[in-house]
Scaffold this motif. Structure first.
Motif, PDB file in Angstrom:
ATOM      1  N   THR A 198       1.046  -1.156  -0.044  1.00  9.28           N
ATOM      2  CA  THR A 198       0.072   0.036   0.164  1.00  9.28           C
ATOM      3  C   THR A 198       0.881   1.171   0.105  1.00  9.28           C
ATOM      4  O   THR A 198       2.128   1.041   0.341  1.00  9.28           O
ATOM      5  CB  THR A 198      -0.974   0.160   1.212  1.00  9.28           C
ATOM      6  OG1 THR A 198      -0.130   0.237   2.376  1.00  9.28           O
ATOM      7  CG2 THR A 198      -1.710  -1.289   1.374  1.00  9.28           C
ATOM      8  N   ASP A 255      -6.611  -5.029  -3.244  1.00 11.27           N
ATOM      9  CA  ASP A 255      -5.872  -6.247  -2.041  1.00 11.27           C
ATOM     10  C   ASP A 255      -6.741  -7.261  -2.089  1.00 11.27           C
ATOM     11  O   ASP A 255      -8.038  -7.063  -1.809  1.00 11.27           O
ATOM     12  CB  ASP A 255      -5.582  -5.280  -0.813  1.00 11.27           C
ATOM     13  CG  ASP A 255      -4.977  -6.033   0.138  1.00 11.27           C
ATOM     14  OD1 ASP A 255      -5.017  -7.488   0.035  1.00 11.27           O
ATOM     15  OD2 ASP A 255      -4.444  -5.538   0.993  1.00 11.27           O
ATOM     16  N   ARG A 270      -8.836  -1.708   0.211  1.00 10.19           N
ATOM     17  CA  ARG A 270      -7.403  -1.088  -0.039  1.00 10.19           C
ATOM     18  C   ARG A 270      -6.839  -1.476  -1.642  1.00 10.19           C
ATOM     19  O   ARG A 270      -7.311  -2.428  -2.096  1.00 10.19           O
ATOM     20  CB  ARG A 270      -6.355  -1.944   0.812  1.00 10.19           C
ATOM     21  CG  ARG A 270      -6.710  -1.575   2.274  1.00 10.19           C
ATOM     22  CD  ARG A 270      -5.571  -1.945   3.207  1.00 10.19           C
ATOM     23  NE  ARG A 270      -4.998  -3.044   3.053  1.00 10.19           N
ATOM     24  CZ  ARG A 270      -4.147  -3.777   3.662  1.00 10.19           C
ATOM     25  NH1 ARG A 270      -3.432  -2.888   4.503  1.00 10.19           N
ATOM     26  NH2 ARG A 270      -3.572  -4.827   3.302  1.00 10.19           N
TER      27      ARG A 270
END
Length: 146
Positions: free
Chosen positions: A52, A85, A91
């Protein structure tokens, strides 16, 4: 009588020499056009794999906003891509693209060529080149243990 080298003196000499070397290599312009923050972010993505933006910012110890700006430019240039993700669909993971990896290789190649030209000049004897070659793995091991 051979005295054992003083670790403090060796550390100081290595730090001084490597600091100068790294500073001069970084100051030498190269053609790839990557800024230092861009190269740092792209290099970390290449080594760490998908992550991230916030984790990457923590890794390189900069603000999330600064990392966001850097990653935005890298995405525009096609060097970084985003994907959901798989563990948390809210995410986004970032990863280096093939073009980004090639940009890193190109920049490294230019810097290797710079060092190679200096090493191939008459500035170093064959014996000194052999000493530098022998110390390179030791420097790598030192860096890994810091």
């Amino acid at each position: 009588m051979n005295e054992e080298p003083d670790p403090d003196a060796v550390a100081a000499a290595l730090l001084a020499g490597f600091s100068t070397l790294v500073r001069r290599v970084r100051q030498t312009p190269v053609e790839s056009g990557l800024t230092m923050p861009q190269r740092t972010a792209l290099g970390r993505l290449a080594r760490l794999g998908p992550t991230t933006a916030s984790a990457l910012a923590r890794e390189v110890q900069i603000t999330a906003q600064a990392m966001g700006a850097t990653l935005g430019v890298l995405r525009e240039r096609g060097f970084v891509e985003r994907s959901p993700d798989p563990d948390d669909g809210r995410r986004m993971l970032l990863s280096a693209t093939d073009a980004g990896l090639q940009a890193l290789r190109d920049k490294r190649s230019e810097r290797v060529e710079l060092l190679s030209r200096v090493l191939a000049s008459d500035a170093f004897t064959p014996a000194e080149l052999a000493q530098l070659a022998a110390v390179a793995p030791l420097v790598e091991r030192l860096a890994e243990r810091i």
